[in-house]
Design an enzyme around this catalytic site. Sequence first.
Site, PDB file in Angstrom:
ATOM      1  N   GLU A 199      38.328  42.177  39.369  1.00 14.12           N
ATOM      2  CA  GLU A 199      38.537  43.036  38.241  1.00 14.12           C
ATOM      3  C   GLU A 199      38.053  44.306  38.071  1.00 14.12           C
ATOM      4  O   GLU A 199      37.923  45.068  37.209  1.00 14.12           O
ATOM      5  CB  GLU A 199      37.716  42.309  36.845  1.00 14.12           C
ATOM      6  N   LYS A 328      43.279  35.033  25.115  1.00 14.18           N
ATOM      7  CA  LYS A 328      44.340  35.257  26.485  1.00 14.18           C
ATOM      8  C   LYS A 328      45.603  34.611  26.504  1.00 14.18           C
ATOM      9  O   LYS A 328      45.492  33.072  25.913  1.00 14.18           O
ATOM     10  CB  LYS A 328      43.699  34.660  27.443  1.00 14.18           C
TER      11      LYS A 328
END
Length: 404
Positions: A199, A328
């Site tokens: 990430e 999400k």
Amino acid sequence: MTRLAGVDLAVVYDSRGEATVEATVLLSTGAQGRAAAPSGRSAGSHEVRAFPEGGAEVAVRIFRDRLRPKLLGLDASLATVDQALVDADGRPDLANVGGNTATAISVATAIALAEEAHRPLWRQLARPGVDGTVFPTIVGNCLNGGRHAIGGPDIQEYLAIARDPRPERSIRAALRVHALVGAALHRRAPHAALGRGDEGGWVAAIGNVDAFEVLRAACEQAREELEIDVRPGVDFAANELLKDGRYRYREQSLDAAGQVRFVAELVDRFGLSFVEDPLAEEAFDDFADLTKAVGGKALVVGDDVYATDARRVRHGLERRSTNAVLIKVNQAGTLSRTLETVDLCRSNGLATVTSHRSGEVPDAWLAHVALATGAWGLKCGVLGGERVAKLNELLRLGRATFGA
Ligand code: PGA
Ligand code: ZN
């Protein structure tokens, strides 16, 4: 009536170089939308299945053979298309067509509908009371561990929580913390290699608790330099730590009560304002114990425990498990399901945090989902083109509100 005149699905790659799917939608009016779906690595077991058995290539074959004929000609509303996706699959976990197929088609449909209405995607999706002028706190990943890094701490994510009404200020603060963390890690071990994880956060050989000290100092310095409210936060991804009933770190192993105590101590010692998945995905009651202890000073955020599923959030509400929910889209599988969960959170005073996945695509639609849902936060990393794409979109949206 506007109809779905064309829809296609194709393989593209995510930021880890793994195959995922991208959908293209054409409406009878000529409006078009395109969107790709990301993939998680520390995925929870209550998420929809991203792909049918066999992966993205099989998903494309199943789409062309079995799904597309059911979608073509449908009334082009998000609710109709999303329901058709769920019905065509027949399983709640969307294992037949795949959650990423459904996500990509759902988002591409919303983008096409926004284009047809000549308005930005966020306005197309806006929840009641949202006017697009309240921008999310930036939840930026500065140091990677766990399954998102090789050779880092056991804890998955050390985060900068940057809060300011103006996105250009909060984004600048998160980026500054990232840079300061990198400089501090280099100073600690000048001859060691310093890499970046899935990430975009740094990866270094550093202990779980020492990493909090580096993060805290970087947040303090950035706060003083820029006069922006930026504090340390964390995603334990505790599901990945739990083995045989204990949370296992390199230095220690803890039972659930020990983990609650450990996390509460870290909140106090390092001033953490954001604590995601400090406990495993079935630990609704342990979550409630922690929220009782630290919920007044920190957001306790549920990711794998809820998996963006309204039913699981309802369960958490009954037990007062957390005060915030990670959102999400591809955990739920469609935008309609995602918005149902968001609406449940909003009407019950739970903060929402719109989130990327560790395997991302360079699309920017996530920034619109955050703005449309009045999200408390946008968690999308700070470095790597696929993360910066979302931040840059938020900057553009900010300029539309605040001017250049
Ligand atoms: P994932 O991790 O995308 O690999 O599931 C992100 C998170 O745990 O928040
Ligand atoms: Zn998480």
